[in-house]
Scaffold this active site. Sequence first.
Site, mmCIF file in Angstrom:
data_model
loop_
_atom_site.group_PDB
_atom_site.id
_atom_site.type_symbol
_atom_site.label_atom_id
_atom_site.label_comp_id
_atom_site.label_asym_id
_atom_site.label_seq_id
_atom_site.Cartn_x
_atom_site.Cartn_y
_atom_site.Cartn_z
ATOM 1 N N GLY A 99 -17.612 4.804 9.863
ATOM 2 C CA GLY A 99 -18.761 4.053 9.377
ATOM 3 C C GLY A 99 -20.008 4.907 9.395
ATOM 4 O O GLY A 99 -20.035 6.017 8.863
ATOM 5 N N SER A 102 -12.558 9.204 7.042
ATOM 6 C CA SER A 102 -13.732 8.528 6.499
ATOM 7 C C SER A 102 -14.980 9.320 6.879
ATOM 8 O O SER A 102 -15.104 10.487 6.543
ATOM 9 C CB SER A 102 -13.780 7.083 7.009
ATOM 10 O OG SER A 102 -14.780 6.350 6.351
ATOM 11 N N GLU A 103 -15.898 8.734 7.627
ATOM 12 C CA GLU A 103 -17.039 9.494 8.133
ATOM 13 C C GLU A 103 -16.543 10.659 8.980
ATOM 14 O O GLU A 103 -17.086 11.765 8.916
ATOM 15 C CB GLU A 103 -17.953 8.582 8.954
ATOM 16 C CG GLU A 103 -18.888 9.274 9.934
ATOM 17 C CD GLU A 103 -19.870 10.253 9.308
ATOM 18 O OE1 GLU A 103 -20.383 11.118 10.038
ATOM 19 O OE2 GLU A 103 -20.131 10.165 8.086
ATOM 20 N N ASP A 123 4.972 3.706 -12.744
ATOM 21 C CA ASP A 123 5.930 3.901 -11.656
ATOM 22 C C ASP A 123 6.991 4.945 -11.981
ATOM 23 O O ASP A 123 7.314 5.809 -11.161
ATOM 24 C CB ASP A 123 6.594 2.566 -11.314
ATOM 25 C CG ASP A 123 7.348 2.601 -9.991
ATOM 26 O OD1 ASP A 123 7.387 3.669 -9.357
ATOM 27 O OD2 ASP A 123 7.883 1.552 -9.589
ATOM 28 N N ASP A 180 10.145 3.030 -8.034
ATOM 29 C CA ASP A 180 10.354 2.685 -6.628
ATOM 30 C C ASP A 180 9.157 1.992 -5.997
ATOM 31 O O ASP A 180 9.089 1.852 -4.787
ATOM 32 C CB ASP A 180 10.683 3.951 -5.839
ATOM 33 C CG ASP A 180 9.578 5.004 -5.943
ATOM 34 O OD1 ASP A 180 8.660 4.831 -6.771
ATOM 35 O OD2 ASP A 180 9.629 6.002 -5.203
ATOM 36 N N ILE A 211 6.095 3.155 -6.052
ATOM 37 C CA ILE A 211 5.093 4.154 -5.682
ATOM 38 C C ILE A 211 4.782 5.022 -6.894
ATOM 39 O O ILE A 211 5.690 5.533 -7.549
ATOM 40 C CB ILE A 211 5.584 5.040 -4.518
ATOM 41 C CG1 ILE A 211 5.710 4.211 -3.235
ATOM 42 C CG2 ILE A 211 4.642 6.214 -4.286
ATOM 43 C CD1 ILE A 211 6.208 5.004 -2.042
ATOM 44 N N ARG A 267 -19.245 -2.955 -0.270
ATOM 45 C CA ARG A 267 -20.097 -2.290 -1.255
ATOM 46 C C ARG A 267 -21.116 -3.241 -1.881
ATOM 47 O O ARG A 267 -22.000 -2.798 -2.609
ATOM 48 C CB ARG A 267 -19.234 -1.657 -2.344
ATOM 49 C CG ARG A 267 -18.147 -0.766 -1.803
ATOM 50 C CD ARG A 267 -17.333 -0.102 -2.898
ATOM 51 N NE ARG A 267 -17.676 1.309 -2.966
ATOM 52 C CZ ARG A 267 -17.800 1.993 -4.084
ATOM 53 N NH1 ARG A 267 -17.637 1.399 -5.242
ATOM 54 N NH2 ARG A 267 -18.092 3.264 -4.055
ATOM 55 N N SER A 274 -21.749 -0.458 3.857
ATOM 56 C CA SER A 274 -21.763 0.579 2.823
ATOM 57 C C SER A 274 -23.009 0.462 1.964
ATOM 58 O O SER A 274 -23.679 1.460 1.663
ATOM 59 C CB SER A 274 -20.500 0.464 1.956
ATOM 60 O OG SER A 274 -20.490 1.444 0.938
ATOM 61 N N ASP A 279 -7.834 4.356 -2.108
ATOM 62 C CA ASP A 279 -9.031 4.261 -1.271
ATOM 63 C C ASP A 279 -10.156 3.673 -2.112
ATOM 64 O O ASP A 279 -10.483 4.188 -3.180
ATOM 65 C CB ASP A 279 -9.412 5.656 -0.771
ATOM 66 C CG ASP A 279 -10.492 5.634 0.294
ATOM 67 O OD1 ASP A 279 -11.336 4.715 0.285
ATOM 68 O OD2 ASP A 279 -10.508 6.554 1.123
ATOM 69 N N HIS A 323 -7.991 2.917 2.378
ATOM 70 C CA HIS A 323 -8.935 3.776 3.079
ATOM 71 C C HIS A 323 -8.415 4.137 4.467
ATOM 72 O O HIS A 323 -8.398 3.299 5.374
ATOM 73 C CB HIS A 323 -10.291 3.087 3.186
ATOM 74 C CG HIS A 323 -11.357 3.945 3.777
ATOM 75 N ND1 HIS A 323 -11.672 5.193 3.279
ATOM 76 C CD2 HIS A 323 -12.191 3.742 4.833
ATOM 77 C CE1 HIS A 323 -12.654 5.715 3.988
ATOM 78 N NE2 HIS A 323 -12.978 4.860 4.945
#
Length: 603
Positions: free
Chosen positions: A132, A225-226, A304, A311, A313, A411, A416, A492, A528
Site C-alpha cells: 500500500g 506491489s509497493e 485459451d 485449459d 489459462i 481506484r 489508491s 493485476d 495483484h
Amino acid sequence: MQTTVTTMLLASVALAACAGGGSTPLPLPQQQPPQQEPPPPPVPLASRAACEALKDGNGDMVWPNAATVVEVAAWRDAAPATASAAALPEHCEVSGAIAKRTGIDGYPYEIKFRLRMPAEWNGRFFMEGGSGTNGSLSAATGSIGGGQIASALSRNFATIATDGGHDNAVNDNPDALGTVAFGLDPQARLDMGYNSYDQVTQAGKAAVARFYGRAADKSYFIGCSEGGREGMMLSQRFPSHYDGIVAGAPGYQLPKAGISGAWTTQSLAPAAVGLDAQGVPLINKSFSDADLHLLSQAILGTCDALDGLADGIVDNYRACQAAFDPATAANPANGQALQCVGAKTADCLSPVQVTAIKRAMAGPVNSAGTPLYNRWAWDAGMSGLSGTTYNQGWRSWWLGSFNSSANNAQRVSGFSARSWLVDFATPPEPMPMTQVAARMMKFDFDIDPLKIWATSGQFTQSSMDWHGATSTDLAAFRDRGGKMILYHGMSDAAFSALDTADYYERLGAAMPGAAGFARLFLVPGMNHCSGGPGTDRFDMLTPLVAWVERGEAPDQISAWSGTPGYFGVAARTRPLCPYPQIARYKGSGDINTEANFACAAPP
C-alpha cells in the site's frame, strides 16, 4: 554446520503482512535446475547479553545513524508451526526508530524498524518489502510472498522490516484523506520513497554484524506491489545493499498508475446504474459478477487455445491482446455475440458496457492522444468462478463489490485514489474522504497529470523523482553480481503487467544480455500479487539464492494454484517461464501436472 546458541531464550511471533509493446526478446542462457540451499557457515556464539546490549544505554553499539533509538532488545522463544505459519526459531528481536522529528504538518514522524536474528543463523540478511502506502510495521518474520507459509526467519535468515517512515495510527488526518496524509510532509514523502529503506538496511546490517561478530555473507530483498517497487528502487538507488532482489507486481511508476485509476473510473461511469450519496455514478454497478465472468469466459473462448491447449489459462498472452475484442467476440456458451444485439440479457454485455471496458483497458491518454500510462491485459483472471464463488480480486480495484450501496473500489475512492491526491500530486490536495470519487470523476487528463512531475515550495522533488523506479541503468547492481527476479500477474488490476513487461524490454535494450542478471516471470490468471484462476503459489527465494550463490539462473519456477476449484480440479501445477517464453504442453500426460509442460517460445 550451524552453531546453536543454547543460552538464547526467544518468544513467539506471528507472521504479519503479455508481453509489452517492445520487440527485443532477451536470450536466456540455459542452466541446471536449482538445488537445495547449501548448509550455512558456522557463526560465532552469541548470548542474551549480546542481544540486550543493543538496547540504548547498554554496550557501545554505534549505529550508522546517530539518531537511532532502540526500544526493544529481547530474546524470543521458538514458536511451533501453525496452519498458516512455519515454525520460528528462537531469536533476538530488536525494534526501534530512526530520526524522530515533527513534520511541517505538525505530526510526529519516525522511521520504525523491527529486526529478528535467529540463534541458528544461515549467514544471510533479508528485508521484506512493504505494501500500500506503508505506515504499518509488520512482525518482520520475512514474508517471501507467493502464498508461502515458510518465512525467511523460519529458514534462519536475519530478517528486518520498516514502516516506511510514517505510522498510520499516528499520521491519520481525517481532513487530509486519512492515513495517506503523510504526503503533506516533504520529508515523509522522501522517507516513504527511498530514504527509510536505506536507513533501515544500514541499521539492520550494523546490528547483525555486532550481534554475530561478523557481517552477513549475502543480503536479500523480497516484496510485492509497493514492496516490488521498493525492490526495483533498491537495485537502482542503492545497488550495493542487496545481492538478490525479488520484485513482484511492482508499482514502479505508481503516480502514473494513479492517473489510470481516474481514467478507468470515468470510462466505466456511463455503464454505471445509480448514484452514490454524493451523486457520483456507482461504478460497482457497471458490471455484475455474472457480467464480469461472461467477459472472462469470452476471453478464454478467444484466447485459451492460442498456446496450443484449452485449459482455462491464457499462456499466450501476447497473441491474446491482438486477438480479443469484446465488440466482436463470442459468448462461448452459446456461440452468439458477446455484445448484445438487442436488449441486455444474462448472455451478453450491453454496447455501453463494451464501450466502457474497451476504453478503460486501453489506458489513459490526454486530449492530444499521448499515453499517460500503459494499457491493460485481457486475461481470464478478470473474473473466475470456483464453485459458486466469483473471484473478486480484479473487480475490487476497478469496480468494487457489486452489492455495495457506495463506491468502494480502490481506484474510485480507496487508498489508491486517495494517495494520488495527497502523496503524489504536488502540491498535495487534502480533502474529506467523501469527496474522492467526485474528484476522480472531475480529473482533467491535460492538467492533472502534470502534478506528478511538479515541485512546489518545500516539495523540492516531484513524485516521479522520489517514488518512481524507472531507471534501466542497473550496471552497478549487475557488476557487483546482483540478481533480480521480477514477477507479475496478468490480471493485476492495480499495476499493469504489460507495463512491467515494457520495462523489462527497455532494460534489455539498454543493457544487452540483461537476462544474465534479471528475469521476468508473468503469471497468467493471477491478480495483484496473488489470487485468481492461475498458479499463484510459488517460492521465489530458493531460486534467487541459487542464482546469487551458485550462478544457477532460473529457467523455470514451479508454481501451483491456490484455488484449483477455478479449474474444477483438486490440484494444478505449472512452470512459470522467463519472459518471453511461455509454458507449453508437451502433448501428453495430465494437463494439471507441471512435468508435462516446458518453457518455450510462443507458437
